[in-house]
Enzyme design. Structure first.
Site, mmCIF file in Angstrom:
data_model
loop_
_atom_site.group_PDB
_atom_site.id
_atom_site.type_symbol
_atom_site.label_atom_id
_atom_site.label_comp_id
_atom_site.label_asym_id
_atom_site.label_seq_id
_atom_site.Cartn_x
_atom_site.Cartn_y
_atom_site.Cartn_z
ATOM 1 N N PRO A 146 0.830 -1.210 0.000
ATOM 2 C CA PRO A 146 0.000 0.000 0.000
ATOM 3 C C PRO A 146 0.862 1.256 0.000
ATOM 4 C CG PRO A 146 -0.030 -1.071 2.159
ATOM 5 C CD PRO A 146 0.704 -1.986 1.238
ATOM 6 N N LEU A 147 0.522 2.198 -0.873
ATOM 7 C CA LEU A 147 1.314 3.426 -1.033
ATOM 8 C C LEU A 147 0.402 4.642 -1.092
ATOM 9 C CD1 LEU A 147 3.726 2.068 -3.791
ATOM 10 C CD2 LEU A 147 4.382 2.621 -1.431
ATOM 11 N N THR A 148 0.425 5.434 -0.042
ATOM 12 C CA THR A 148 -0.310 6.697 -0.001
ATOM 13 C C THR A 148 0.317 7.666 -0.984
ATOM 14 O OG1 THR A 148 -1.000 6.419 2.284
ATOM 15 C CG2 THR A 148 -0.776 8.681 1.504
ATOM 16 N N TYR B 67 -0.245 4.140 13.291
ATOM 17 C CA TYR B 67 -1.584 4.710 13.212
ATOM 18 C C TYR B 67 -2.477 4.075 14.284
ATOM 19 C CZ TYR B 67 0.670 6.730 9.247
ATOM 20 O OH TYR B 67 1.567 7.427 8.480
HETATM 21 C C1 LIG Z 1 5.187 7.087 -0.682
HETATM 22 C C2 LIG Z 1 4.904 5.995 0.302
HETATM 23 C C3 LIG Z 1 3.611 5.829 0.774
HETATM 24 C C4 LIG Z 1 3.311 4.795 1.676
HETATM 25 N N1 LIG Z 1 2.017 4.604 2.082
HETATM 26 C C5 LIG Z 1 1.692 3.543 2.860
HETATM 27 C C6 LIG Z 1 0.339 3.264 3.191
HETATM 28 O O1 LIG Z 1 -0.608 3.937 2.749
HETATM 29 N N2 LIG Z 1 0.096 2.202 3.999
HETATM 30 C C7 LIG Z 1 1.096 1.410 4.496
HETATM 31 O O2 LIG Z 1 0.825 0.466 5.239
HETATM 32 N N3 LIG Z 1 2.393 1.651 4.179
HETATM 33 C C8 LIG Z 1 2.704 2.672 3.361
HETATM 34 N N4 LIG Z 1 4.006 2.874 2.987
HETATM 35 C C9 LIG Z 1 5.007 1.850 3.299
HETATM 36 C C10 LIG Z 1 5.153 0.885 2.118
HETATM 37 O O3 LIG Z 1 3.970 0.106 1.973
HETATM 38 C C11 LIG Z 1 6.339 -0.089 2.315
HETATM 39 O O4 LIG Z 1 6.161 -0.745 3.540
HETATM 40 C C12 LIG Z 1 7.673 0.626 2.301
HETATM 41 O O5 LIG Z 1 7.815 1.409 1.123
HETATM 42 C C13 LIG Z 1 8.824 -0.398 2.381
HETATM 43 O O6 LIG Z 1 8.763 -1.324 1.312
HETATM 44 P P1 LIG Z 1 9.765 -1.208 0.061
HETATM 45 O O7 LIG Z 1 11.167 -1.274 0.621
HETATM 46 O O8 LIG Z 1 9.437 -2.356 -0.825
HETATM 47 O O9 LIG Z 1 9.512 0.133 -0.574
HETATM 48 C C14 LIG Z 1 4.351 3.931 2.130
HETATM 49 C C15 LIG Z 1 5.645 4.130 1.663
HETATM 50 C C16 LIG Z 1 5.939 5.134 0.768
HETATM 51 C C17 LIG Z 1 7.351 5.301 0.258
#
Ligand SMILES: Cc1cc2nc3c(=O)[nH]c(=O)nc-3n(C[C@H](O)[C@H](O)[C@H](O)COP(=O)(O)O)c2cc1C
Length: 357
Positions: free
Chosen positions: A23-25, A179
């Site tokens: 999930p990515l906000t 959260y």
């Molecule tokens: C721009 C951005 C937005 C994110 N939004 C969320 C979110 O809405 N919910 C969530 O649980 N984690 C969120 N995360 C965390 C990511 O889901 C993920 O755990 C984090 O990027 C690490 O994984 P990666 O190394 O594969 O990027 C966000 C991370 C980034 C960089």
């Protein structure tokens, strides 16, 4: 990459690969927390993921922690999400929605002046939140009374029903990253006495009530849960994070969830602590892990039995065709951090696909 391309059964869904989108906000709504065609295009570009987990989405009005984030509490928002789910499904994808309440990470300037709520009146220290009036320090939240907690559970239940109406394939309850539900779980932010504070069982009570309420709408096999026991982001801490993670893993078995989605690390830096091993030992369902995986490491982790699938965050943000790139062994696009939370298409739907892809 043999293991990443094995199908995976998640409840009634057969995922065609084990490369999931975390999930990515991205703060791409324009008003009233309404999902829009731009968001539909973003997710549709990434529909080859084994599973898309759509960004954290407000279950109730008045609890915004990110400017321009989406919600799922109004009929218009449900219609907006239908654009997303319909488009993803037409492209052959599968999509869950992450349901959340920001708790003390919310800010009055994002919520018509409403003071945020939390398990205890402790502000997030030494950090700021983006608001229409610039970056602001977090405020001291109001401590929720025990008799208000059924209202929080009801908010998640209502949002789960709305997600069903919006055409999602399932939902992920956001129990991570500091959260509201995570604030209850960890003892650095939960100083309550009474039924929702103190012991692990008491601190997990709200989470379990939310899971039951959401599962009553969806069936438990379409409900996932995300946890991040080691993440210090949002000023989080716990006196025994590894113990808490292992205990939770055992307690979650009877819920018969679609999956447990475990973030293995800490946004703020490397950690010596290992939650993946104890969780894998005790949790009997599908285990997704995340945080800092390269495709090669993900392949090895699944091969070694450490997890069943890996969720990629930033790599999926910058590579709509991440699955095809991994399959072809092609290099990945770099992410542009400057456009993570900015409005409009730039840095959102313009990352290049492989030539010919
Ligand atoms: C721009 C951005 C937005 C994110 N939004 C969320 C979110 O809405 N919910 C969530 O649980 N984690 C969120 N995360 C965390 C990511 O889901 C993920 O755990 C984090 O990027 C690490 O994984 P990666 O190394 O594969 O990027 C966000 C991370 C980034 C960089």
């Amino acid at each position: 990459m043999h293991h990443l391309f094995q199908p995976l059964q998640v409840g009634p869904l057969t995922l065609p690969n084990r490369i999931l989108m975390a999930p990515l906000t991205r703060c791409r709504t324009e008003r009233d927390h309404l999902p829009n065609p731009l968001m539909a295009e973003h997710y549709t570009q990434r529909a080859t993921a084994g599973l898309l987990i759509a960004e954290a989405t407000m279950v109730m009005a008045g609890n915004s922690a990110f400017w321009m984030e989406p919600g799922i509490y109004s009929p218009e928002q449900v219609e907006g999400w239908r654009l997303v789910t319909g488009s993803v499904h037409r492209a052959g994808g599968r999509i869950f929605l992450q349901l959340w309440h920001g708790g003390r990470a919310c800010h009055p300037l994002l919520n018509d002046g409403i003071q945020p709520v939390a398990p205890s009146p402790i502000a997030i220290a030494d950090d700021t939140v983006r608001t229409p009036e610039g970056k602001q320090p977090y405020v001291v939240p109001r401590e929720l009374r025990d008799d208000e907690l059924p209202g929080i559970v009801a908010g998640f239940r209502q949002a789960a029903g709305n997600a069903l109406a919006a055409g999602f394939d399932g939902v992920e309850v956001h129990g991570a990253n500091g959260y509201l539900l995570d604030q209850f779980l960890r003892d650095g932010s939960n100083r309550r006495t009474g039924p929702y504070g103190g012991s692990m069982a008491n601190r997990a009570r709200l989470l379990f009530e939310v899971l039951e309420a959401v599962a009553a709408i969806w069936g438990s096999e379409r409900v996932g849960l995300r946890l991040s026991p080691l993440n210090r982001f949002n000023a989080m801490s716990d006196s025994d994070p590894v113990g808490l993670a292992g205990w939770l893993a055992g307690q979650l078995n009877p819920f018969n969830l679609a999956y447990l989605h475990l973030m293995r690390g800490d946004f703020l830096g490397p950690t010596e602590l290992d939650v993946l091993t104890p969780v894998r030992e005790r949790y009997r369902g599908v285990l997704i892990t995340n945080m800092g995986y390269t495709p090669a490491e993900a392949e090895a982790a699944i091969g070694a039995g450490q997890c069943d699938a890996v969720a990629f965050g930033v790599p999926f943000l910058a590579n709509p065709d991440l699955v095809a790139r991994i399959r072809a062994g092609e290099p990945l696009n770099e992410a542009d951090m400057n456009t993570f939370y900015t409005p409009g298409p730039k840095g959102y739907i313009d990352y290049p696909f492989l030539a010919g892809g």
